[in-house]
Design a protein around this motif. Structure first.
Motif, PDB file in Angstrom:
ATOM      1  N   HIS A   1      42.440   4.235   8.560  1.00 51.74           N
ATOM      2  CA  HIS A   1      42.697   4.422   9.987  1.00 51.74           C
ATOM      3  C   HIS A   1      43.082   3.087  10.633  1.00 51.74           C
ATOM      4  CE1 HIS A   1      41.388   8.548   9.859  1.00 51.74           C
ATOM      5  NE2 HIS A   1      40.236   8.196   9.308  1.00 51.74           N
ATOM      6  N   VAL A   2      42.489   2.010  10.151  1.00 52.58           N
ATOM      7  CA  VAL A   2      42.846   0.687  10.655  1.00 52.58           C
ATOM      8  C   VAL A   2      44.276   0.348  10.235  1.00 52.58           C
ATOM      9  CG1 VAL A   2      42.323  -1.778  10.547  1.00 52.58           C
ATOM     10  CG2 VAL A   2      40.460  -0.111  10.668  1.00 52.58           C
ATOM     11  N   VAL A   3      44.609   0.652   8.981  1.00 51.55           N
ATOM     12  CA  VAL A   3      45.965   0.393   8.495  1.00 51.55           C
ATOM     13  C   VAL A   3      46.986   1.138   9.351  1.00 51.55           C
ATOM     14  CG1 VAL A   3      47.566   0.663   6.559  1.00 51.55           C
ATOM     15  CG2 VAL A   3      45.197  -0.030   6.125  1.00 51.55           C
ATOM     16  N   SER A   4      46.725   2.416   9.625  1.00 44.26           N
ATOM     17  CA  SER A   4      47.654   3.212  10.433  1.00 44.26           C
ATOM     18  C   SER A   4      47.777   2.667  11.842  1.00 44.26           C
ATOM     19  CB  SER A   4      47.195   4.672  10.480  1.00 44.26           C
ATOM     20  OG  SER A   4      47.265   5.266   9.203  1.00 44.26           O
ATOM     21  N   SER A   5      46.654   2.220  12.395  1.00 43.01           N
ATOM     22  CA  SER A   5      46.667   1.673  13.758  1.00 43.01           C
ATOM     23  C   SER A   5      47.492   0.397  13.829  1.00 43.01           C
ATOM     24  CB  SER A   5      45.233   1.388  14.212  1.00 43.01           C
ATOM     25  OG  SER A   5      45.218   0.742  15.467  1.00 43.01           O
TER      26      SER A   5
END
Length: 242
Positions: A204-208
């Motif tokens: 989710h951090v990568v996508s953000s």
């Protein structure tokens, strides 16, 4: 340096990109080819003369060609390497600059099955704006590379190298800087003794970060960074603009 609104300023910008590639050690003898569309002439490009080193590029010695690579005012280009550039420029009217390199980190990451990994913020910024195309041989598969690139701005050509495109030379160079830096970080991080593990990042951090990266890199910040780099060239290598 003024933004590229006419042929001379576009030539100066692409010559500057050549010099900056050389300064970073990204060039590959005389086998580096860079291109930029001539403002107000969508079917004409200026490209690297062949054979020449990136450190020798000037605004005046770049070769003006049509989209099929035919020189318009004399000069010679790398005929074998050019068709891919022409194909991308034809398919993407929004692309005004194409930068393609064969650096050791770029080729190394392109050759790995997993490709670019989200190991650092640098790679996360572009990981969702990165395409992949299989290598099919010298001068082969250009249309499939164009199809693979789609509307993205970065591509890893498997077993061959990196490609970044942009609406301007500064934007393309900035994207290339991020892609090449991400590849270099990955090679360095995976150069351990084989027992160490790389710290994972939550998906989710990568996508953000990727979403923010797409917006941030298109915001004009790359053009601002470019102005600072060109100031150094203006001081230390002013003949690039001749």
């Amino acid at each position: 340096m003024e933004r590229s609104h006419d042929e001379h300023s576009q030539r100066s910008a692409l010559a500057a990109a050549h010099r900056l590639v050389a300064r970073r050690g990204w060039d590959d003898l005389v086998f580096t080819l860079l291109s930029a569309r001539v403002p107000e002439e969508p079917d004409h490009l200026v490209v690297t003369p062949f054979p020449s080193m990136c450190s020798e590029a000037t605004a005046s010695n770049l070769v003006k060609v049509d989209l099929d690579g035919r020189p318009l005012d004399g000069g010679r280009i790398d005929d074998g390497g050019f068709p891919l550039y022409g194909a991308i420029h034809k398919a993407r009217p929004d692309v005004n600059c194409i930068l393609h390199l064969h650096t050791i980190p770029g080729v190394a990451v392109s050759a790995r099955k997993e490709g670019l990994l989200p190991l650092a913020q640098t790679s996360m910024l572009i990981i969702e704006d990165l395409a992949y195309a299989d290598y099919e041989g010298i001068g082969q598969g250009d249309e499939r590379v164009v199809e693979a690139l789609g509307q993205k701005n970065n591509l890893l050509l498997r077993n061959h190298g990196t490609i970044s495109v942009g609406r301007s030379v500064p934007e393309a160079f900035g994207r290339l800087h991020v892609l090449e830096s991400a590849c270099a970080i990955q090679v360095a991080a995976m150069r351990g003794d084989g027992d160490s593990e790389i710290a994972p990042v939550d998906r989710h951090v990568v996508s953000s970060v990727a979403k923010m990266g797409n917006e941030y890199l298109a915001s004009g910040v790359l053009e601002d960074a470019w102005e600072s780099m060109v100031k150094i060239l203006d001081r230390e290598e002013p003949n690039y603009a001749e």
